[in-house]
Scaffold this active site. Structure first.
Site, short mmCIF file in Angstrom:
data_model
loop_
_atom_site.label_atom_id
_atom_site.label_comp_id
_atom_site.label_asym_id
_atom_site.label_seq_id
_atom_site.Cartn_x
_atom_site.Cartn_y
_atom_site.Cartn_z
N GLY A 397 0.83 -1.20 0.00
CA GLY A 397 0.00 0.00 0.00
C GLY A 397 0.86 1.24 0.00
O GLY A 397 0.58 2.21 -0.70
N GLU A 400 7.43 3.53 4.12
CA GLU A 400 7.76 4.68 4.94
C GLU A 400 9.16 5.23 4.75
O GLU A 400 9.69 5.87 5.66
CB GLU A 400 7.58 4.31 6.42
CG GLU A 400 8.51 3.21 6.95
CD GLU A 400 7.96 1.81 6.87
OE1 GLU A 400 8.45 0.92 7.57
OE2 GLU A 400 7.01 1.60 6.08
N ASN A 401 9.80 5.03 3.60
CA ASN A 401 11.15 5.53 3.38
C ASN A 401 11.32 6.92 4.00
O ASN A 401 10.52 7.81 3.76
CB ASN A 401 11.44 5.62 1.88
CG ASN A 401 10.95 4.41 1.12
OD1 ASN A 401 11.39 3.31 1.37
ND2 ASN A 401 10.02 4.63 0.21
N GLU A 434 2.01 5.92 7.52
CA GLU A 434 3.39 6.11 7.07
C GLU A 434 4.08 7.24 7.83
O GLU A 434 5.28 7.17 8.10
CB GLU A 434 3.44 6.36 5.57
CG GLU A 434 2.79 5.27 4.72
CD GLU A 434 3.31 3.88 5.04
OE1 GLU A 434 2.51 2.92 5.02
OE2 GLU A 434 4.52 3.74 5.33
N GLU A 456 5.29 -2.11 12.68
CA GLU A 456 3.97 -2.15 12.04
C GLU A 456 2.82 -2.11 13.03
O GLU A 456 1.76 -1.55 12.73
CB GLU A 456 3.88 -3.39 11.15
CG GLU A 456 4.91 -3.43 10.04
CD GLU A 456 4.86 -2.22 9.11
OE1 GLU A 456 3.88 -1.46 9.15
OE2 GLU A 456 5.81 -2.04 8.33
#
Length: 1017
Positions: A397, A400-401, A434, A456
């Site tokens: 989906g 989160e870089n 994110e 998570e």
């Protein structure tokens, strides 16, 4: 063949050879004379080899003849050189460096590389890097080539220099590398000495994905070194992993972009690195692009350099200290819109130029949520910019870089008037999720993937906080119960579940735990912890944890310690956080709390483990040191003084034992009539509640007379608990059925969603049973009044009213209420006749499209296909993909299934989604199941790294299997597969669920038939 490796061939050959030597009925004997001759020949050969080895000393040339794997790396030449080095050193193991499916350096006994066993057919589990060295700074340059030729020929090249700190003496540098070809030199230098090259040789361990660089002399502790790889090359494929190719169409022309997805173990597909979450470093990144494109990475660009032939090199600011899996490199031709946070962080939203207007909402909500998280955590966002980008092809989906969050288009783009309220909430939830990761995961990272839930689980809970802050009217914490808590109960009631904290080693095992347990159960126990600790201790404890471990890695005990320290400082009742939470994190499944009442006003409360199949045998790989008992924060309310807003002050902890706990003064003399007790108000605790029959009857009576007395969350809880307890045989199915008797009076979304989940399961079990007609009449009876009240006119509806209308319309149409079906068909025809002007309310599109395509023929289906091909909105395309699966024509569904694995028709990211949609169609159920099995190799080839896609597909195509014949089919198919990769647990769960469905049918169909008859259906 998926999972094909050279070691598989050698193992098979050895097995075949053994079989050939095994005596059979046709015996063959060797004479004594011949045996003596064979022995003498063997001795002569051995002596000859020894002489050759002896004289192959310094100055001699030894030629290695190896069968090299064609896996696209440069192990071949390096292995030959390594072989020669060992030979000239007088080593007896000549040519043992030849690369195979698992190749390792032949190093002295002080080597830091784990020993490799090449003959074992099972996966290696000792995949962790040696700890002798830690990276300080990577200098990476990457140049994707995607402008000429065909996509299958696209590639990228690059270089990397790594500054390392040696912590303990070592004789090699071990990096991760996967599918990369080393085409340049490898150099190793001591600090401040760029002349004396310490490089000796290198080799690849393919199974562990190691690149091992041997040095000419030991590396010394407490000194810095630099390893330089001057040139490497990798394939630029549309495989959605590492640095990969994405494509979209503009003006009938294909536009190619390069983008990344590194988590969990694919940074090593992009450049050689130390690809573990706890091994953090800083990064200097340069991306080389064509002048008509742009590049984006984690940090702002600080310099551009023009190179020949239209190339431009963008140099980025040095990153914060971070994990490799959080890196992002993108080269594209996108546009952006921009805003600024309160703390002057530049916040950009990127999308295809044709879709940039659809990014406004995600930017609108992202900025205040980032501000809110800074305030809540008490820690400023540490980077100068926060970018978000919507990608045409993306496996997950979102990701989160740090500083550059990547999204699937459906998770970031929203168009008012076209997108639904459901689309809007999905965008809000994913953006908030994110952004939560920027603290939980990025700033503080789990030390290994076994604590994935620290990433998570927290992001999956904190996302609700962010959206609730911006949209308090959406009642996000009410929705939590049906979106996460009750949904994960279903999976966590299986013995094929796993603990939240789960040991993992091989990348397949790592991928396997990116599942609902890590996300939804993690979020649910965090929600429970916040409840019993109280908001203040929880908030300040999190801040303590984040500040103490900023830019570092954490183990879950670090979190417990921080919260316990805060609890002691605040003089809180519950300071034994580790004792409590270990029972929830270190063992799988969850408890049922049973409440029994006596005539003196006391209740006795005890606990036992819930299993959907109480007779299931526990797996050996997970054992419980707590004997499946938990520390349970128990709360309750009663009919005499119903109060559902309980706090931590109301908590009574049930200790981790099997002895019942007596609680006095519950203020009702006995359950029954109008007297009832409800355990777990607001369902804060991660447990189910069971009662005596009298109490269940009293709750049902209350629901029928005035359901508003009971909080909506607990109305949903009553339904979910009753049906689940009936499924495990702990409650009479008639009681579960009776919890739905009041539904025609229910107008709240959350209880209806809980009921829909249970009743949809019943429908899927009965759809091919003679009883389905009666069940259909029951469903029509429960929904028709609500449907007529709400109608299909969604104008002016609030967010949750729109959700409620969508749910009821879907049920009413699905179960054949004529008013609903006729309205849907008429609206769709109006759309077809309006030359593309769509009159259908966005909140009802999914239902209308599906019902009209189901009732229609090829014309309606082709219209949907054409709309899919021309739509510019990803959410609309997704609805149309779902609608096309609703047709009742099997030949169209067969055509659609073939389209699903044709990337010219359906994007790879959506291929499994289409099959899942078709499996939900009664006509398509068997077609999808057959197609899934026939095309497994192809699907595994496409999605081998995208475990979520395959796991979701397995769950969907097997969800309705409920016969012994289907169970045998499933077992036979599993046994036929050579490599299950990261899908092992998903298949185990499918087997367990299928057996559970069989048991459910045997136990409950007669009861449901009797009850429906009694009700007049």
């Amino acid at each position: 063949m998926p999972g094909f490796e050279l070691s598989d061939i050698s193992t098979k050959y050895r097995q075949e050879s053994t079989e050939n030597l095994t005596p059979k009925s046709d015996k063959m004997y060797v004479s004594t004379a011949k045996a003596v001759i064979f022995v003498l020949l063997a001795v002569v050969l051995a002596v000859g080899v020894g002489i050759i080895v002896h004289f192959a000393g310094p100055g001699k040339t030894i030629e290695c003849h190896c069968n090299y794997p064609s896996v696209g790396d440069s192990g071949t030449s390096a292995a030959i050189e390594q072989c020669k080095d060992w030979a000239t050193d007088g080593n007896d193991e000549i040519c043992s460096a030849c690369p195979s499916a698992a190749t390792t350096t032949h190093a002295p006994t002080t080597a830091t590389v784990p020993e490799v066993t090449t003959t074992a057919p099972s996966k290696v589990t000792d995949v962790r890097l040696p700890t002798a060295l830690e990276p300080l700074l990577y200098t990476v340059e990457l140049q994707p080539h995607m402008y000429e030729g065909e996509p299958e020929t696209f590639y990228f090249n690059g270089s990397v220099t790594i500054k390392l700190r040696c912590k303990t003496n070592a004789n090699n540098i071990t990096l991760h590398s996967n599918l990369l070809t080393i085409t340049g030199e490898i150099n190793v230098y001591a600090e401040n000495d760029m002349i004396n090259n310490l490089y000796k040789s290198h080799s690849f361990d393919h199974e562990r994905q190691f690149l091992v660089v041997m040095t000419t002399q030991p590396l010394q502790a407490n000194k810095n070194y630099t390893v330089e790889i001057t040139h490497f090359r990798g394939p630029l494929n549309p495989d959605l992993a590492g640095l990969y190719l994405s494509t979209y169409i503009r003006d009938n022309k294909k536009i190619h972009i390069a983008t990344t997805q590194m988590q969990p173990t694919d940074a090593r597909k992009t450049f050689p690195c130390m690809d573990e979450p706890a091994i953090k470093a800083e990064f200097d990144v340069t991306l080389v692009r064509k002048s008509n494109m742009i590049s984006i990475s984690n940090s702002p660009i600080i310099q551009n350099e023009t190179r020949g032939d239209g190339w431009v090199a963008d140099k980025f600011q040095t990153t914060a200290k971070m994990s490799t899996y959080l890196l992002a490199f993108i080269i594209c031709d996108f546009d952006y819109i921009v805003n600024t946070t309160k703390n002057n962080v530049t916040y950009r939203a990127y999308a295809r130029p044709e879709a940039i207007d659809q990014a406004k909402y995600s930017l609108e909500i992202g900025v205040p949520i980032l501000d809110y998280f800074e305030e809540y955590f008490g820690i400023p966002y540490p980077l100068p910019k926060q970018d978000m980008i919507a990608l045409p092809d993306f496996a997950a989906g979102a990701m989160e870089n740090w500083g550059l969050i990547t999204y699937r288009e459906t998770a970031m783009l929203y168009e008012p008037g076209v997108s639904s309220e459901g689309n809007k909430q999905r965008v809000a939830i994913v953006v908030s999720h994110e952004l939560a990761h920027q603290w939980f995961g990025n700033l503080v990272t789990p030390s290994w993937w076994d604590d994935l839930w620290l990433n998570e689980g927290f992001a999956s809970y904190v996302e609700y906080m962010g959206v609730d802050h911006y949209h308090p009217d959406w009642k996000m914490f009410d929705q939590f119960v049906v979106i996460d808590l009750q949904s994960v109960f279903d999976i966590d009631g299986l013995i094929s579940s796993h603990p939240v904290y789960v040991p993992v080693a091989h990348p397949d095992e790592i991928n396997e735990i990116f599942d609902r347990i890590s996300y939804a159960k993690g979020a649910s126990i965090i929600r429970m912890m916040r409840f019993f600790m109280g908001d203040t201790v929880f908030q300040k404890g999190l801040t303590r944890y984040l500040k103490k471990l900023a830019y570092d890695a954490a183990f879950h005990d670090d979190l417990w310690n921080a919260l316990a320290e805060e609890a002691r400082e605040q003089n809180h009742n519950f300071t034994n956080v580790k004792d409590i939470m270990d029972t929830w994190v270190l063992q799988m499944n969850y408890p049922v709390v049973t409440i029994k009442h006596d005539q003196t006003g006391r209740i006795t409360v005890d606990q036992h483990r819930y299993l959907k199949d109480p007779n299931a045998t526990d797996p050996k790989k997970y054992t419980s040191e707590f004997n499946y008992t938990w520390y349970i924060p128990f709360t309750y309310t009663t009919s005499k003084k119903p109060s559902f807003n309980v706090t931590s002050n109301d908590v009574v902890f049930l200790n981790r034992n099997t002895e019942p706990v007596t609680i006095i003064d519950v203020d009702i003399p006995a359950p029954g009539g109008t007297n009832w007790i409800i355990g777990n108000p607001k369902q804060y605790g991660y447990y189910r509640v069971n009662y005596e029959t009298e109490n269940w009857n009293a709750l049902i009576t209350q629901l029928r007379s005035n359901h508003m007395i009971i909080d909506p969350i607990n109305r949903a809880q009553i339904i979910n608990d009753a049906w689940s307890l009936a499924a495990s045989g702990e409650l009479d199915m008639k009681i579960a059925l009776r919890t739905t008797e009041y539904l025609q009076n229910e107008r709240e979304y959350v209880p209806w969603d809980a009921a829909r989940t249970q009743l949809s399961f019943v429908g899927s079990m009965l759809v091919r049973n003679k009883l389905f007609g009666s069940f259909q009449k029951f469903m029509q009876n429960k929904t028709i009044e609500v449907f007529r009240d709400l109608t299909m006119n969604n104008t002016g509806a609030t967010h949750l009213e729109s959700y409620m209308r969508s749910t009821i319309s879907s049920l009413a149409c699905s179960y054949g209420i004529d008013e609903c079906v006729n309205s849907a068909v008429a609206l769709y025809k109006q759309w077809m006749d309006n030359n593309g002007t769509n009159p259908i309310d966005p909140g009802l599109k999914s239902t209308v499209y599906c019902i009209a395509v189901s009732a229609g023929g090829v014309e309606e289906w082709e219209f949907a296909l054409n709309q899919y091909r021309t739509s510019n909105l990803a959410a609309e395309k997704q609805r149309l993909l779902s609608a096309m699966a609703c047709t009742q024509h099997s030949w169209i569904l067969s055509r659609y299934l073939e389209m699903a694995i044709n990337p010219d028709e359906i994007r790879y990211q959506d291929s499994t989604t289409v099959i899942r949609y078709i499996s939900g169609n009664t006509i398509g159920r068997s077609l999808a199941w057959d197609f899934f099995r026939e095309n497994w190799d192809r699907l595994f080839e496409i999605h081998g790294d995208g475990v979520k896609a395959l796991v979701g597909l397995i769950h969907s195509v097997t969800a309705a299997l409920n016969s012994q014949f289907e169970l045998r089919q499933l077992k036979s198919f599993m046994d036929s597969l050579d490599n299950l990769g990261s899908t092992v647990r998903a298949f185990e769960q499918a087997l367990e669920k299928t057996q559970s469905n069989i048991n459910w049918m045997k136990a409950n169909v007669p009861v449901i038939e009797s009850w429906l008859h009694e009700q007049g259906f």
